[in-house]
Scaffold this active site. Structure first.
Site, short mmCIF file in Angstrom:
data_model
loop_
_atom_site.label_atom_id
_atom_site.label_comp_id
_atom_site.label_asym_id
_atom_site.label_seq_id
_atom_site.Cartn_x
_atom_site.Cartn_y
_atom_site.Cartn_z
N ARG A 1 11.80 21.95 -14.95
CA ARG A 1 11.51 23.32 -15.20
C ARG A 1 11.39 23.46 -16.57
O ARG A 1 12.30 23.65 -17.29
CB ARG A 1 12.37 24.20 -14.45
N ARG B 1 5.40 16.50 -13.65
CA ARG B 1 6.22 16.09 -12.34
C ARG B 1 5.91 14.81 -11.80
O ARG B 1 6.45 14.02 -11.24
CB ARG B 1 6.26 17.41 -11.42
N GLU C 1 8.39 20.19 -5.27
CA GLU C 1 7.05 20.66 -5.43
C GLU C 1 6.52 20.00 -6.41
O GLU C 1 6.70 20.10 -7.54
CB GLU C 1 7.08 22.11 -5.50
N ARG D 1 5.52 28.95 -19.33
CA ARG D 1 6.07 29.95 -18.59
C ARG D 1 7.33 30.28 -19.20
O ARG D 1 8.25 29.38 -19.61
CB ARG D 1 6.22 29.64 -17.20
N SER E 1 1.05 23.38 -5.58
CA SER E 1 0.87 24.58 -4.62
C SER E 1 -0.89 24.76 -4.41
O SER E 1 -1.59 25.10 -5.62
CB SER E 1 1.55 25.81 -4.99
#
Length: 430
Positions: A280, A394, A352, A265, A355
């Protein structure tokens, strides 16, 4: 993508939905009504002229057979053919304009989704476990990883650039152990079928799951000859598109697939956010869960998928909470999303880690994924779902922060010890 007839028949509802998502209806819908009217008029006019031309084409041989002059009818039929071609061209142009509008409209949130303006309006559903207690001040993972010699961000900058990471020794092994553990649980206990998809996809695949055209800036494009390939932002893209343009066997639904892949990303718009550590990254690894469901079962499957992701956190003994995202915080394609947020004691906050979303027929309509309820009935669109089960990086950092010890070592969660071959991560000998 939403159905054209649904949008046409529910303009006020669509406008309110866009406002609930924090979007301007005038900007998104643009000239929908005008384009739709002109498109339908062009189609209707073409059909009317075509019917008249067919009538003349049937009349001409009758007149010729009767010895009558049919030259005027022949001339009229030729003119009508040109007229039909012009109307069909106009109709195609209106179709293209309509498609541009439809692909810019996000999915309609499920009625149970809270209306909100930002992440502050997300609603907590439940919590599991409790934060660990320390008799010392817990450190964030970037300090722990460096002190243990297992996380190297400086060399990653030298090799590639910012927002990349190098894992050494037990750090690399922990990443691999987590992926294997997650896949084993999902395949053996949750009955997902493992798949290893390509890590690059074509533009059609990105379109099918909703990343293109809207989110091109968030992606890594790889020019390849006369067409583009894209590094996958998530395994959701290739795995969902495995069934693009197919009609699935109703008896085999729901289909549950899992995949471990790197994800890429660009993090456009995230400048200055989460600059420390590996929260990130431009490249990270993830175990993905993807489901193809009958529409009437999809929300039951959403709860099951979410529970499957939660169980990984539970087995690892990590404190977390589940929140349902509000209308403005949901992804473009989602109808309802649960976020799993893991507790990070080194940062004193929840982050987070997964999701879990139900896209209903939004992706399936774009990717043309259908199923047939009965043999002679017209195929219907399936509902697609996906979620992280989990984001490996994560989870990696959550283990470091939650299982850190006063002496600087990190305990390995019991379920990972067979994969790691040790019960503790200690500073690496350089």
């Amino acid at each position: 993508m939403l159905d054209l007839n649904f949008v046409r028949d529910n303009i006020p509802k669509i406008e309110q939905m866009l406002r609930n998502r924090g979007m301007n209806p005038d900007t998104v819908l643009k000239d929908f009504r005008t384009i739709d009217t002109q498109r339908r008029q062009a189609i209707q006019s073409a059909e009317t002229v075509r019917a008249e031309r067919n009538r003349l084409s049937a009349e001409i041989p009758k007149m010729q057979k009767a010895g009558q002059d049919a030259s005027q009818l022949i001339s009229d039929a030729k003119d009508m053919r040109v007229q039909i071609q012009e109307l069909e061209k106009a109709s195609q142009e209106y179709d293209a304009s309509m498609s541009e509008v439809l692909v810019s409209i996000p999915n309609v949130p499920h009625e149970s989704v809270p209306v909100g303006k930002s992440a502050e309006d997300n609603v907590e559903v439940r919590r599991w476990g409790a934060p660990p207690k320390f008799d010392f001040t817990p450190k964030p993972h970037w300090d722990l990883g460096e002190q243990l010699g297992i996380l190297d961000l400086q060399r990653a900058v030298k090799v590639t650039g910012g927002r990349f990471a190098v894992y050494w020794d037990q750090g690399a092994k922990l990443e691999r152990a987590l992926a294997n553990f997650m896949l084993d649980v999902h395949t053996k206990e949750h009955r997902y079928t493992e798949v290893l998809p390509p890590f690059m996809v074509n533009s059609e695949s990105m379109y099918g799951t909703g990343q293109l055209p809207k989110f091109a800036d968030d992606l890594f494009r790889v020019p390849h000859g006369e067409r583009d390939l894209w590094l996958i932002p998530t395994a959701e893209v290739p795995v969902t598109n495995l069934y693009r343009d197919e009609v699935l066997d109703n008896a085999k639904l729901p289909i549950s697939l899992t995949a471990y892949t790197p994800c890429f990303r660009s993090e456009a718009g995230s400048y200055g956010k989460d600059v420390r550590g590996i929260i990130r990254q431009h490249q990270f690894q993830k175990v993905e869960l993807v489901k193809f469901s009958r529409p009437e079962e999809s929300y039951e499957q959403l709860e099951k998928l979410t529970h499957d992701a939660e169980e990984i956190l539970q087995k690892l003994g990590l404190h977390y909470r589940v929140v349902v995202l509000c209308t403005s915080d949901m992804s473009f394609s989602s109808a309802k999303t649960y976020d799993l947020e893991v507790w990070l004691p080194g940062q004193q906050l929840f982050r987070e880690i997964s999701s879990c979303s139900n896209f209903e027929s939004f992706q399936a309509r774009r990717a043309n994924i259908r199923y047939r309820q009965e043999e002679k009935k017209k195929p219907s669109f399936v509902h697609t779902l996906n979620g992280s089960g989990l984001a490996v990086g994560r989870t990696w950092l959550a283990i470091l922060e939650n299982y850190q010890q006063a002496d600087g070592s990190v305990l390995v969660p019991e379920v990972l010890r067979p994969y790691m071959g040790t019960d503790r991560i200690v500073p690496r000998s350089m």
